[in-house]
Design an enzyme around this catalytic site. Structure first.
Site, short mmCIF file in Angstrom:
data_model
loop_
_atom_site.label_atom_id
_atom_site.label_comp_id
_atom_site.label_asym_id
_atom_site.label_seq_id
_atom_site.Cartn_x
_atom_site.Cartn_y
_atom_site.Cartn_z
N CYS A 194 85.17 -9.81 49.15
CA CYS A 194 85.78 -11.11 49.32
C CYS A 194 87.12 -11.14 48.59
CB CYS A 194 84.88 -12.22 48.80
SG CYS A 194 84.47 -12.06 47.05
N CYS A 195 87.85 -12.24 48.79
CA CYS A 195 89.20 -12.29 48.23
C CYS A 195 89.17 -12.29 46.70
CB CYS A 195 89.92 -13.53 48.74
SG CYS A 195 90.25 -13.43 50.52
N GLY A 196 88.42 -13.23 46.10
CA GLY A 196 88.24 -13.18 44.66
C GLY A 196 89.52 -13.46 43.88
#
Length: 261
Positions: A105-107
């Site tokens: 995920c982007c995070g």
């Protein structure tokens, strides 16, 4: 060879009706990297071009600087392990801040959250220029090459090339992984990067901008938007950031002198 996609039975709702059908989805794969028999990091990635991914990731983390730093690489792609032996030792504190799970995920961006980013992000010295037409052509070429995205809609795509043509294209469920695969390809094939252009499918986040600086390019093209921090970093790192490439239009956010008619 590991599968990059798989088919799943799903129920689709469309215009008031339900139907059973098959959908193609992107595979997600954990890969744990060991350096000199010490666990370094686990990447969650798409299971292709894994050696390039490992090399690019190690270079972006400052563990290697060139291909010859690697003495041996043993990739167990079915087990999800990669054992690297380097021609040098890495200080223990490097493992302390580098050993972590990097999700797909982007995070939160890693820009300046880790010492390795400070050590490896470079101010671009590139004098490469690009025309508006070349910007739109490179974006179209990347999108046309993105077959896995067309099948699944579930990966990020990135390409590296000169203003005249695309050199290499890679995709991954993790945007940072796609960029590391490009970096690893250049390291393995000893391809100079200063004259190259990075083309990316997603938004230009600070993480993406930092990766671009680590690779060493001076121009980043995206079909999406940049973030405020990414723009500030691009300004400081002398990188031309171009976003919202849609058809024949785009926005130049930093260092517009590299875009010439």
């Amino acid at each position: 060879m590991l599968k990059i996609t798989s088919d799943r039975k799903i129920t689709r709702y469309n215009n008031g009706t339900f139907e059973e059908t098959i959908d193609t989805v992107a595979e997600e794969f954990p890969l744990t990297i060991y350096i000199n028999d010490i666990e370094f990091a686990t990447l969650v990635c798409s299971p292709d071009h894994l050696e390039e991914l490992v090399m690019g990731f190690l270079a972006s983390e400052g563990a290697i600087r060139k291909f010859s730093d690697i003495k041996s690489m043993n990739l167990d792609d079915h087990g999800g392990f990669c054992h690297i032996e380097l021609n040098k030792d890495i200080p223990t504190d490097h493992f302390t801040y580098s050993k972590r799970i990097l999700g797909s995920c982007c995070g939160k961006s890693r820009q300046f959250y880790f010492q390795s980013d400070v050590d490896t992000a470079k101010v671009s010295m590139s004098k490469t220029t690009i025309t508006p037409g070349q910007c739109t052509v490179l974006m179209k070429e990347m999108q046309d090459t993105s077959t896995i995205f067309k099948e699944t809609g579930g990966i990020h795509n990135a390409s590296l090339g000169t203003p005249e043509k695309m050199v290499v294209h890679r995709g991954d469920i993790g945007r940072h992984n796609a960029l590391d695969k490009l970096y690893g390809y250049c390291i393995e094939n000893r391809i100079p990067v200063r004259d190259k252009v990075l083309v990316f499918s997603g938004r230009i986040s600070s993480e993406v901008l930092t990766k671009a600086a680590k690779i060493g390019v001076g121009i980043v093209l995206s079909k999406s938007a940049p973030t405020d921090l990414a723009i500030k970093l691009a300004e400081d790192l002398n990188i031309t950031a171009i976003g919202f490439i849609r058809g024949e239009s785009f926005n130049i956010y930093t260092h517009p002198w590299r875009v010439v008619s």
